[in-house]
Design a protein around this motif. Structure first.
Motif, PDB file in Angstrom:
ATOM      1  N   SER A  12       0.936  -1.081  -0.008  1.00 28.85           N
ATOM      2  CA  SER A  12       0.163   0.016   0.166  1.00 28.85           C
ATOM      3  C   SER A  12       0.957   1.596   0.270  1.00 28.85           C
ATOM      4  O   SER A  12       2.437   1.409   0.137  1.00 28.85           O
ATOM      5  CB  SER A  12      -0.728  -0.162   1.299  1.00 28.85           C
ATOM      6  OG  SER A  12       0.115   0.505   1.873  1.00 28.85           O
ATOM      7  N   TYR A  63      -5.029   5.366   3.461  1.00 28.78           N
ATOM      8  CA  TYR A  63      -3.841   5.044   2.512  1.00 28.78           C
ATOM      9  C   TYR A  63      -3.061   3.290   2.388  1.00 28.78           C
ATOM     10  O   TYR A  63      -2.216   2.793   2.462  1.00 28.78           O
ATOM     11  CB  TYR A  63      -2.473   5.685   2.099  1.00 28.78           C
ATOM     12  CG  TYR A  63      -3.142   7.123   1.387  1.00 28.78           C
ATOM     13  CD1 TYR A  63      -3.387   7.261   0.007  1.00 28.78           C
ATOM     14  CD2 TYR A  63      -3.348   7.578   2.257  1.00 28.78           C
ATOM     15  CE1 TYR A  63      -3.547   8.089  -0.508  1.00 28.78           C
ATOM     16  CE2 TYR A  63      -3.880   9.162   2.065  1.00 28.78           C
ATOM     17  CZ  TYR A  63      -4.258   9.132   0.308  1.00 28.78           C
ATOM     18  OH  TYR A  63      -4.610  10.754  -0.009  1.00 28.78           O
ATOM     19  N   VAL A  65      -3.630  -0.924   3.717  1.00 27.43           N
ATOM     20  CA  VAL A  65      -4.146  -2.032   2.417  1.00 27.43           C
ATOM     21  C   VAL A  65      -5.484  -2.571   2.696  1.00 27.43           C
ATOM     22  O   VAL A  65      -6.671  -2.083   1.672  1.00 27.43           O
ATOM     23  CB  VAL A  65      -3.485  -3.576   3.052  1.00 27.43           C
ATOM     24  CG1 VAL A  65      -4.040  -4.651   2.456  1.00 27.43           C
ATOM     25  CG2 VAL A  65      -2.221  -3.521   3.086  1.00 27.43           C
ATOM     26  N   TYR A  70      -7.504   3.303  -0.637  1.00 26.22           N
ATOM     27  CA  TYR A  70      -6.474   2.405  -1.532  1.00 26.22           C
ATOM     28  C   TYR A  70      -7.004   1.835  -2.710  1.00 26.22           C
ATOM     29  O   TYR A  70      -7.903   1.103  -1.881  1.00 26.22           O
ATOM     30  CB  TYR A  70      -5.729   0.951  -0.343  1.00 26.22           C
ATOM     31  CG  TYR A  70      -4.669   0.583  -0.557  1.00 26.22           C
ATOM     32  CD1 TYR A  70      -4.340   0.561  -1.245  1.00 26.22           C
ATOM     33  CD2 TYR A  70      -5.412  -0.910  -0.905  1.00 26.22           C
ATOM     34  CE1 TYR A  70      -2.896  -0.376  -2.306  1.00 26.22           C
ATOM     35  CE2 TYR A  70      -4.662  -2.198  -0.871  1.00 26.22           C
ATOM     36  CZ  TYR A  70      -3.789  -1.785  -2.292  1.00 26.22           C
ATOM     37  OH  TYR A  70      -2.958  -3.376  -2.031  1.00 26.22           O
TER      38      TYR A  70
END
Length: 76
Positions: A12, A63, A65, A70
């Motif tokens: 990520s 931001y 996973v 994301y």
């Protein structure tokens, strides 16, 4: 056969930014230790902690996973 591997784990923006900052910190710290610059060794240790905090903050901002910002890429 079922694929149980999670290809998105740690992949990520939050993880990448944290790892890059920490790699830079380790590199600077290694050279600072080699050139016997204790103040720079400690500064790089601070940068290492900053990288960890930055990754955690980015994950909290979405931001990570499982964050809403994301967008996982398709793996072939």
């Amino acid at each position: 056969m079922t694929d149980t591997h999670d290809p998105g784990h740690g992949n990520s923006p939050a993880a990448w930014v944290a790892v890059i900052i920490m790699l830079i910190a380790f590199t600077i710290g290694t050279f600072a230790f080699w050139f016997e610059l204790p103040w720079l060794v400690w500064a790089s240790a601070g940068l290492l902690v900053l990288g960890l905090i930055t990754g955690a903050v980015l994950a909290k901002l979405g931001y990570g996973v499982k964050g809403p910002k994301y967008a996982p890429k398709a793996h072939s």
